[in-house]
Scaffold this motif. Structure first.
Motif, mmCIF file in Angstrom:
data_model
loop_
_atom_site.group_PDB
_atom_site.id
_atom_site.type_symbol
_atom_site.label_atom_id
_atom_site.label_comp_id
_atom_site.label_asym_id
_atom_site.label_seq_id
_atom_site.Cartn_x
_atom_site.Cartn_y
_atom_site.Cartn_z
ATOM 1 N N ARG A 133 0.829 -1.210 0.000
ATOM 2 C CA ARG A 133 0.000 0.000 0.000
ATOM 3 C C ARG A 133 0.862 1.258 0.000
ATOM 4 N N ARG A 134 2.007 1.219 0.691
ATOM 5 C CA ARG A 134 2.923 2.371 0.665
ATOM 6 C C ARG A 134 3.458 2.597 -0.747
ATOM 7 N N ARG A 135 3.825 1.507 -1.422
ATOM 8 C CA ARG A 135 4.301 1.637 -2.798
ATOM 9 C C ARG A 135 3.203 2.186 -3.703
ATOM 10 N N GLU A 136 1.984 1.699 -3.518
ATOM 11 C CA GLU A 136 0.856 2.196 -4.314
ATOM 12 C C GLU A 136 0.635 3.682 -4.065
ATOM 13 N N PHE A 137 0.714 4.092 -2.803
ATOM 14 C CA PHE A 137 0.495 5.512 -2.501
ATOM 15 C C PHE A 137 1.644 6.351 -3.048
ATOM 16 N N ARG A 138 2.863 5.807 -3.021
ATOM 17 C CA ARG A 138 4.004 6.529 -3.590
ATOM 18 C C ARG A 138 3.798 6.713 -5.089
ATOM 19 N N ARG A 139 3.310 5.669 -5.773
ATOM 20 C CA ARG A 139 3.025 5.783 -7.202
ATOM 21 C C ARG A 139 1.902 6.780 -7.460
ATOM 22 N N THR A 140 0.887 6.758 -6.619
ATOM 23 C CA THR A 140 -0.221 7.701 -6.757
ATOM 24 C C THR A 140 0.277 9.122 -6.549
ATOM 25 N N THR A 141 1.130 9.317 -5.554
ATOM 26 C CA THR A 141 1.710 10.638 -5.300
ATOM 27 C C THR A 141 2.506 11.104 -6.512
ATOM 28 N N THR A 142 3.308 10.213 -7.075
ATOM 29 C CA THR A 142 4.099 10.554 -8.260
ATOM 30 C C THR A 142 3.176 10.929 -9.415
ATOM 31 N N ASP A 143 2.147 10.130 -9.638
ATOM 32 C CA ASP A 143 1.202 10.420 -10.718
ATOM 33 C C ASP A 143 0.506 11.757 -10.487
ATOM 34 N N PHE A 144 0.101 12.007 -9.258
ATOM 35 C CA PHE A 144 -0.598 13.247 -8.927
ATOM 36 C C PHE A 144 0.276 14.465 -9.211
ATOM 37 N N VAL A 145 1.500 14.455 -8.728
ATOM 38 C CA VAL A 145 2.401 15.601 -8.923
ATOM 39 C C VAL A 145 2.714 15.771 -10.411
ATOM 40 N N GLY A 168 -6.834 11.194 -12.384
ATOM 41 C CA GLY A 168 -6.382 10.033 -11.605
ATOM 42 C C GLY A 168 -7.516 9.077 -11.323
ATOM 43 N N ASP A 169 -7.205 7.780 -11.418
ATOM 44 C CA ASP A 169 -8.249 6.775 -11.265
ATOM 45 C C ASP A 169 -7.755 5.608 -10.404
ATOM 46 N N SER A 170 -7.933 5.743 -9.117
ATOM 47 C CA SER A 170 -7.634 4.653 -8.193
ATOM 48 C C SER A 170 -8.279 4.990 -6.860
ATOM 49 N N ASP A 171 -8.302 4.024 -5.962
ATOM 50 C CA ASP A 171 -8.885 4.304 -4.647
ATOM 51 C C ASP A 171 -8.049 5.316 -3.874
ATOM 52 N N LEU A 172 -6.746 5.364 -4.150
ATOM 53 C CA LEU A 172 -5.905 6.350 -3.476
ATOM 54 C C LEU A 172 -6.128 7.747 -4.059
ATOM 55 N N ASP A 231 -9.043 8.593 -5.013
ATOM 56 C CA ASP A 231 -10.308 8.918 -4.340
ATOM 57 C C ASP A 231 -10.033 9.531 -2.970
ATOM 58 N N LEU A 232 -9.040 8.991 -2.265
ATOM 59 C CA LEU A 232 -8.652 9.541 -0.969
ATOM 60 C C LEU A 232 -8.161 10.979 -1.126
ATOM 61 N N LEU A 233 -7.305 11.207 -2.115
ATOM 62 C CA LEU A 233 -6.822 12.569 -2.378
ATOM 63 C C LEU A 233 -7.992 13.494 -2.724
ATOM 64 N N ARG A 234 -8.881 13.019 -3.595
ATOM 65 C CA ARG A 234 -10.039 13.823 -3.992
ATOM 66 C C ARG A 234 -10.892 14.207 -2.792
ATOM 67 N N ASP A 235 -11.183 13.225 -1.950
ATOM 68 C CA ASP A 235 -12.028 13.487 -0.772
ATOM 69 C C ASP A 235 -11.378 14.492 0.168
ATOM 70 N N GLU A 236 -10.089 14.285 0.442
ATOM 71 C CA GLU A 236 -9.390 15.169 1.376
ATOM 72 C C GLU A 236 -9.297 16.594 0.834
ATOM 73 N N LEU A 237 -8.972 16.721 -0.437
ATOM 74 C CA LEU A 237 -8.782 18.053 -1.006
ATOM 75 C C LEU A 237 -10.107 18.746 -1.326
ATOM 76 N N ALA A 238 -11.169 17.971 -1.547
ATOM 77 C CA ALA A 238 -12.481 18.576 -1.797
ATOM 78 C C ALA A 238 -13.095 19.115 -0.510
ATOM 79 N N THR A 239 -12.829 18.447 0.602
ATOM 80 C CA THR A 239 -13.413 18.889 1.873
ATOM 81 C C THR A 239 -12.566 19.943 2.582
ATOM 82 N N ALA A 240 -11.342 20.134 2.145
ATOM 83 C CA ALA A 240 -10.444 21.096 2.808
ATOM 84 C C ALA A 240 -11.035 22.504 2.840
ATOM 85 N N PRO A 241 -11.524 23.059 1.724
ATOM 86 C CA PRO A 241 -12.081 24.426 1.786
ATOM 87 C C PRO A 241 -13.297 24.519 2.702
#
Length: 160
Positions: A10-22, A46-50, A52-62
């Protein structure tokens, strides 16, 4: 052992998601989008459950009164992703000081791509090393399989 391997995966997946996001944000910034638009672009692509986590966190931040960079920094600290924290720092500088971050984000994306490629090469090397034994076994078995009938005929010819 299974839990540790699951956590590592899961850490590797999140690292890949972070790389893709940036990298997606960097692409968005090259099209003269604002940082917020580039982030929304990246989250939309971006299309993965991670993601989705980024989307949820960043959508609710404001809605929580949290600036975008603080939400990204929080995710980076929570999931031990130093690159997300660096990215958040760049966004903060841009937001507070008006500094263009396109070059900074592109440099960060390039470094993250190089790191991901290095990790991929190490994984491939490990997989290749794990296949050495089975490959040797296959070659020996093939030689024995092909040589046995020949050995029997030679033995029959000389033996009798």
């Amino acid at each position: 052992s299974d839990t540790a391997s699951l956590v590592a995966r899961r850490r590797r997946e999140f690292r890949r998601t972070t790389t893709d996001f940036v990298q997606l944000v960097a692409v968005g910034l090259t099209t003269d989008q604002s940082v917020e638009e580039a982030v929304q672009f990246a989250l939309g692509v971006g299309d993965s459950d991670l993601f989705d986590l980024l989307r949820d966190e960043l959508a609710t931040a404001p809605l929580r009164g949290v600036p975008l960079w603080e939400a990204i920094d929080h995710l980076g600290r929570t999931f031990d992703q130093r690159e997300l924290c660096e990215f958040a720092g760049s966004i903060e500088r841009q937001g507070l000081q008006g500094v263009s971050i396109t070059d900074t984000v592109n440099s960060l994306a390039t470094a993250m791509r190089a790191k991901a490629l290095d990790e991929l090469e190490r994984d491939a090397d490990r997989a290749n090393a794990n296949l050495a034994g089975p490959t040797i076994g296959f070659v020996v078995a093939t030689i024995v399989f092909l040589a046995f009938p020949l050995a029997v005929r030679i033995g029959e010819a000389f033996g009798g």
